[in-house]
Design a protein around this motif. Structure first.
Motif, PDB file in Angstrom:
ATOM      1  N   PHE A 144       0.822  -1.207   0.000  1.00 53.69           N
ATOM      2  CA  PHE A 144       0.000   0.000   0.000  1.00 53.69           C
ATOM      3  C   PHE A 144       0.860   1.263   0.000  1.00 53.69           C
ATOM      4  CE2 PHE A 144      -3.082  -3.023   1.971  1.00 53.69           C
ATOM      5  CZ  PHE A 144      -4.062  -2.931   0.995  1.00 53.69           C
ATOM      6  N   GLY A 145       2.158   1.089  -0.240  1.00 51.69           N
ATOM      7  CA  GLY A 145       3.052   2.236  -0.225  1.00 51.69           C
ATOM      8  C   GLY A 145       3.525   2.569   1.183  1.00 51.69           C
ATOM      9  N   HIS A 146       4.187   3.729   1.293  1.00 47.82           N
ATOM     10  CA  HIS A 146       4.723   4.180   2.571  1.00 47.82           C
ATOM     11  C   HIS A 146       4.955   5.677   2.455  1.00 47.82           C
ATOM     12  CE1 HIS A 146       8.293   5.240   5.137  1.00 47.82           C
ATOM     13  NE2 HIS A 146       7.483   4.718   6.038  1.00 47.82           N
ATOM     14  N   GLY A 147       4.929   6.369   3.589  1.00 51.61           N
ATOM     15  CA  GLY A 147       5.179   7.803   3.567  1.00 51.61           C
ATOM     16  C   GLY A 147       3.912   8.578   3.235  1.00 51.61           C
ATOM     17  N   GLU A 148       4.071   9.866   2.959  1.00 48.83           N
ATOM     18  CA  GLU A 148       2.888  10.713   2.817  1.00 48.83           C
ATOM     19  C   GLU A 148       2.108  10.411   1.537  1.00 48.83           C
ATOM     20  OE1 GLU A 148       4.433  14.874   0.853  1.00 48.83           O
ATOM     21  OE2 GLU A 148       4.394  14.751   3.031  1.00 48.83           O
ATOM     22  N   HIS A 149       2.722   9.733   0.554  1.00 51.23           N
ATOM     23  CA  HIS A 149       2.003   9.379  -0.672  1.00 51.23           C
ATOM     24  C   HIS A 149       1.508   7.934  -0.660  1.00 51.23           C
ATOM     25  CE1 HIS A 149       2.179  12.860  -3.403  1.00 51.23           C
ATOM     26  NE2 HIS A 149       3.241  13.193  -2.708  1.00 51.23           N
ATOM     27  N   ARG A 150       1.491   7.283   0.508  1.00 54.79           N
ATOM     28  CA  ARG A 150       0.952   5.930   0.573  1.00 54.79           C
ATOM     29  C   ARG A 150      -0.558   5.969   0.329  1.00 54.79           C
ATOM     30  NH1 ARG A 150       1.131   8.024   5.520  1.00 54.79           N
ATOM     31  NH2 ARG A 150      -0.633   7.722   6.929  1.00 54.79           N
ATOM     32  N   CYS A 151      -1.117   4.816   0.059  1.00 53.51           N
ATOM     33  CA  CYS A 151      -2.567   4.697  -0.066  1.00 53.51           C
ATOM     34  C   CYS A 151      -3.202   5.095   1.272  1.00 53.51           C
ATOM     35  CB  CYS A 151      -2.923   3.252  -0.403  1.00 53.51           C
ATOM     36  SG  CYS A 151      -4.680   2.933  -0.515  1.00 53.51           S
ATOM     37  N   PRO A 152      -4.119   6.063   1.284  1.00 51.97           N
ATOM     38  CA  PRO A 152      -4.714   6.483   2.571  1.00 51.97           C
ATOM     39  C   PRO A 152      -5.330   5.288   3.298  1.00 51.97           C
ATOM     40  CG  PRO A 152      -5.366   7.980   0.806  1.00 51.97           C
ATOM     41  CD  PRO A 152      -4.668   6.826   0.150  1.00 51.97           C
ATOM     42  N   PHE A 153      -5.209   5.272   4.620  1.00 51.44           N
ATOM     43  CA  PHE A 153      -5.663   4.114   5.381  1.00 51.44           C
ATOM     44  C   PHE A 153      -7.139   3.790   5.141  1.00 51.44           C
ATOM     45  CE2 PHE A 153      -7.045   1.913   9.303  1.00 51.44           C
ATOM     46  CZ  PHE A 153      -6.262   0.783   9.168  1.00 51.44           C
ATOM     47  N   PRO A 154      -8.047   4.784   5.083  1.00 53.17           N
ATOM     48  CA  PRO A 154      -9.443   4.427   4.798  1.00 53.17           C
ATOM     49  C   PRO A 154      -9.614   3.766   3.433  1.00 53.17           C
ATOM     50  CG  PRO A 154      -9.297   6.643   5.704  1.00 53.17           C
ATOM     51  CD  PRO A 154      -7.893   6.222   5.397  1.00 53.17           C
ATOM     52  N   ALA A 155      -8.781   4.139   2.450  1.00 58.22           N
ATOM     53  CA  ALA A 155      -8.856   3.502   1.127  1.00 58.22           C
ATOM     54  C   ALA A 155      -8.389   2.053   1.206  1.00 58.22           C
ATOM     55  CB  ALA A 155      -8.015   4.282   0.120  1.00 58.22           C
ATOM     56  N   GLN A 156      -7.359   1.785   2.036  1.00 56.05           N
ATOM     57  CA  GLN A 156      -6.919   0.406   2.237  1.00 56.05           C
ATOM     58  C   GLN A 156      -8.053  -0.428   2.830  1.00 56.05           C
ATOM     59  OE1 GLN A 156      -3.205   0.100   4.445  1.00 56.05           O
ATOM     60  NE2 GLN A 156      -2.554   2.098   3.731  1.00 56.05           N
ATOM     61  N   GLU A 157      -8.774   0.168   3.804  1.00 57.43           N
ATOM     62  CA  GLU A 157      -9.866  -0.569   4.444  1.00 57.43           C
ATOM     63  C   GLU A 157     -10.991  -0.869   3.454  1.00 57.43           C
ATOM     64  OE1 GLU A 157     -10.634   2.091   7.847  1.00 57.43           O
ATOM     65  OE2 GLU A 157      -9.940   0.427   9.097  1.00 57.43           O
ATOM     66  N   VAL A 158     -11.306   0.100   2.582  1.00 60.92           N
ATOM     67  CA  VAL A 158     -12.336  -0.122   1.564  1.00 60.92           C
ATOM     68  C   VAL A 158     -11.927  -1.279   0.653  1.00 60.92           C
ATOM     69  CG1 VAL A 158     -13.421   0.880  -0.495  1.00 60.92           C
ATOM     70  CG2 VAL A 158     -13.280   2.227   1.617  1.00 60.92           C
ATOM     71  N   ALA A 159     -10.669  -1.255   0.185  1.00 62.15           N
ATOM     72  CA  ALA A 159     -10.182  -2.322  -0.706  1.00 62.15           C
ATOM     73  C   ALA A 159     -10.243  -3.671  -0.008  1.00 62.15           C
ATOM     74  CB  ALA A 159      -8.749  -2.008  -1.148  1.00 62.15           C
ATOM     75  N   GLU A 160      -9.857  -3.702   1.262  1.00 61.86           N
ATOM     76  CA  GLU A 160      -9.846  -4.980   1.980  1.00 61.86           C
ATOM     77  C   GLU A 160     -11.264  -5.532   2.163  1.00 61.86           C
ATOM     78  OE1 GLU A 160      -7.930  -7.179   5.879  1.00 61.86           O
ATOM     79  OE2 GLU A 160      -7.625  -5.026   5.616  1.00 61.86           O
ATOM     80  N   VAL A 161     -12.219  -4.671   2.478  1.00 64.89           N
ATOM     81  CA  VAL A 161     -13.602  -5.128   2.650  1.00 64.89           C
ATOM     82  C   VAL A 161     -14.129  -5.688   1.330  1.00 64.89           C
ATOM     83  CG1 VAL A 161     -15.981  -4.370   3.055  1.00 64.89           C
ATOM     84  CG2 VAL A 161     -14.155  -3.628   4.598  1.00 64.89           C
ATOM     85  N   ILE A 162     -13.876  -4.976   0.211  1.00 75.96           N
ATOM     86  CA  ILE A 162     -14.371  -5.447  -1.085  1.00 75.96           C
ATOM     87  C   ILE A 162     -13.722  -6.781  -1.452  1.00 75.96           C
ATOM     88  CG2 ILE A 162     -14.446  -4.966  -3.565  1.00 75.96           C
ATOM     89  CD1 ILE A 162     -14.569  -1.970  -2.845  1.00 75.96           C
ATOM     90  N   ALA A 163     -12.398  -6.866  -1.299  1.00 75.70           N
ATOM     91  CA  ALA A 163     -11.688  -8.091  -1.696  1.00 75.70           C
ATOM     92  C   ALA A 163     -12.086  -9.264  -0.813  1.00 75.70           C
ATOM     93  CB  ALA A 163     -10.175  -7.865  -1.632  1.00 75.70           C
ATOM     94  N   ARG A 164     -12.082  -9.053   0.491  1.00 74.78           N
ATOM     95  CA  ARG A 164     -12.397 -10.173   1.399  1.00 74.78           C
ATOM     96  C   ARG A 164     -13.840 -10.644   1.207  1.00 74.78           C
ATOM     97  NH1 ARG A 164     -10.494 -11.188   7.580  1.00 74.78           N
ATOM     98  NH2 ARG A 164     -11.737 -13.054   7.930  1.00 74.78           N
TER      99      ARG A 164
END
Length: 417
Positions: free
Chosen positions: A351-371
């Protein structure tokens, strides 16, 4: 002579050093782990590469080096205007959509304005109810499975994984459901990168403009409305650009996360038990994929703001550094044993790292959809199995994204819901 050769003013390699590696070719699809090991052996943690048209760049292979590059935006900027190769880039260069110039989206914004845009996106996605999101994902997953469950076979990539994420994202962003299928086609045309790619991009852009015009007049409980209402004062064009980035970044990697995870669960005996009712291993398979088979393999990029050194390489001001996510996740200096993959260890770069990483709420959205997508398949088609030998499965020919071209499966035909 400098470490760079001088083909385009910044280059790589001396007469006795290994030649730069072309960032193309079938091995990125067939055996990337071996290729990255060879690059690390021959070049160290930062390897010279050439892009289409013999354009030089650096591929950051080392975990620590990637952490350094992504964690220091002052030295390694996201501002593509800094690139020292623009004079050599033709107008029809195939990688321009990925390394675009003067693009007003969050991808290329830096400094305080970037932090404001990231906050706007995070706040809008945080407002999405996670239970509603899961319900949307379940509804669309069931609808898609209803379309093929009676046949006893399908291609789970084309018929399911490539359809699900964009439908869910379209709904939470505020699109009417009837626009969903058109957005799926446009998004997948863009990703294919063939003759319909530009038309797909234009359809997506036009759809975003129409959506924002509608939400400006009649706001709703949706991501587009929340972004338009943000107090930071972004224009509708800026919001449209960021929504397009969010749609593209949210759809394809999530589709590949579903496909790569199902491939692992259908080909690896460690996950066989979970196909018959177990839930625990879905999360384990998804996490292992982020380490071993990350949907995003390489990312363009960062640009050096001044001359510096990285991984024993002399990096010149304006040089392009590509983020070797797949290689860094497999760096033997941090991956000393297989236990790193278990227990939910998420110190990967997927999901990247640093200030240009994927925003945490976007990671959660992706995880909910995928799972949800994976769990619904396993619930509805409990005896799902590969319809082709595992060794025959092929990947899309891309050094950037790692996903299957298809995943043929068979199962006992069942009635639609």
């Amino acid at each position: 002579m400098s470490e760079h050769n001088t083909a385009h003013g910044t280059a790589h390699g001396t007469a006795d050093a290994p030649a730069p590696v072309p960032l193309s070719g079938p091995r990125f699809a067939t055996e990337p782990a071996t290729l990255y090991r060879e690059m690390r052996r021959d070049h160290g943690a930062v390897a010279p590469v050439v892009l289409d048209g013999d354009i030089p760049a650096w591929l950051v292979l080392g975990y620590r080096e990637l952490h350094q590059v992504t964690g220091d935006p002052a030295l390694f900027s996201r501002d593509s205007e800094l690139w020292n190769q623009w004079e050599h880039i033709p107008a029809d260069w195939p990688l321009l959509p990925m390394i675009g110039r003067k693009q007003p989206s969050i991808l290329y914004t830096v400094g305080e304005r970037h932090r404001q845009r990231a906050a706007m996106i995070s706040h809008a996605l945080e407002a999405v109810d996670p239970f509603e999101l899961k319900a949307h994902a379940e509804q669309f997953a069931d609808e898609l499975i209803d379309g093929f469950c009676g046949k006893g076979e399908c291609d789970i990539i084309a018929d399911y994984a490539m359809m699900l994420p964009v439908r869910v994202l379209a709904r939470i962003y505020g699109f009417p459901d009837e626009q969903g299928p058109g957005l799926v086609s446009a998004m997948n045309d863009m990703i294919d990168g063939r003759e319909r790619a530009l038309a797909g991009q234009q359809h997506l852009a036009g759809s975003m403009v129409g959506l924002l015009a509608a939400k400006h007049t009649a706001p709703g409980e949706d991501v587009a409305s929340y972004m338009l209402q943000d107090p930071s004062g972004f224009t509708a064009e800026e919001v449209a650009q960021d929504l397009m980035v969010m749609m593209a970044a949210g759809h394809q990697p999530t589709a590949d996360w579903i496909g790569n995870s199902l491939r692992l669960m259908l080909t690896d005996d460690r996950f066989a038990a979970s196909l018959f009712g177990g839930r625990h291993s879905v999360a384990e398979a998804m996490n292992e994929v982020l380490w071993e088979d990350a949907p995003t393999q390489n990312v363009a990029g960062r640009w050096a703001t001044r001359d510096t050194r990285l991984g024993d390489r002399h990096i010149r001001s304006g040089d392009l550094l590509l983020l070797g996510v797949g290689a860094a996740n497999a760096d033997p200096q941090v991956r000393t044993d297989a236990s790193v993959l278990t227990g939910g260890n998420s110190a990967h770069f997927s999901f990247g790292h640093g200030e240009h990483r994927c925003p945490f709420p976007a990671q959660e959205v992706a995880e909910v959809i995928a799972r949800t997508g994976i769990e619904v398949v396993l619930d509805r088609l409990p005896d799902i199995d590969l319809a082709t030998p595992a060794a025959a499965l092929t990947r899309r020919p891309s050094p950037w994204l790692r996903g299957l071209t298809d995943l043929p499966v068979r199962f006992t035909p069942t009635p639609a819901l």
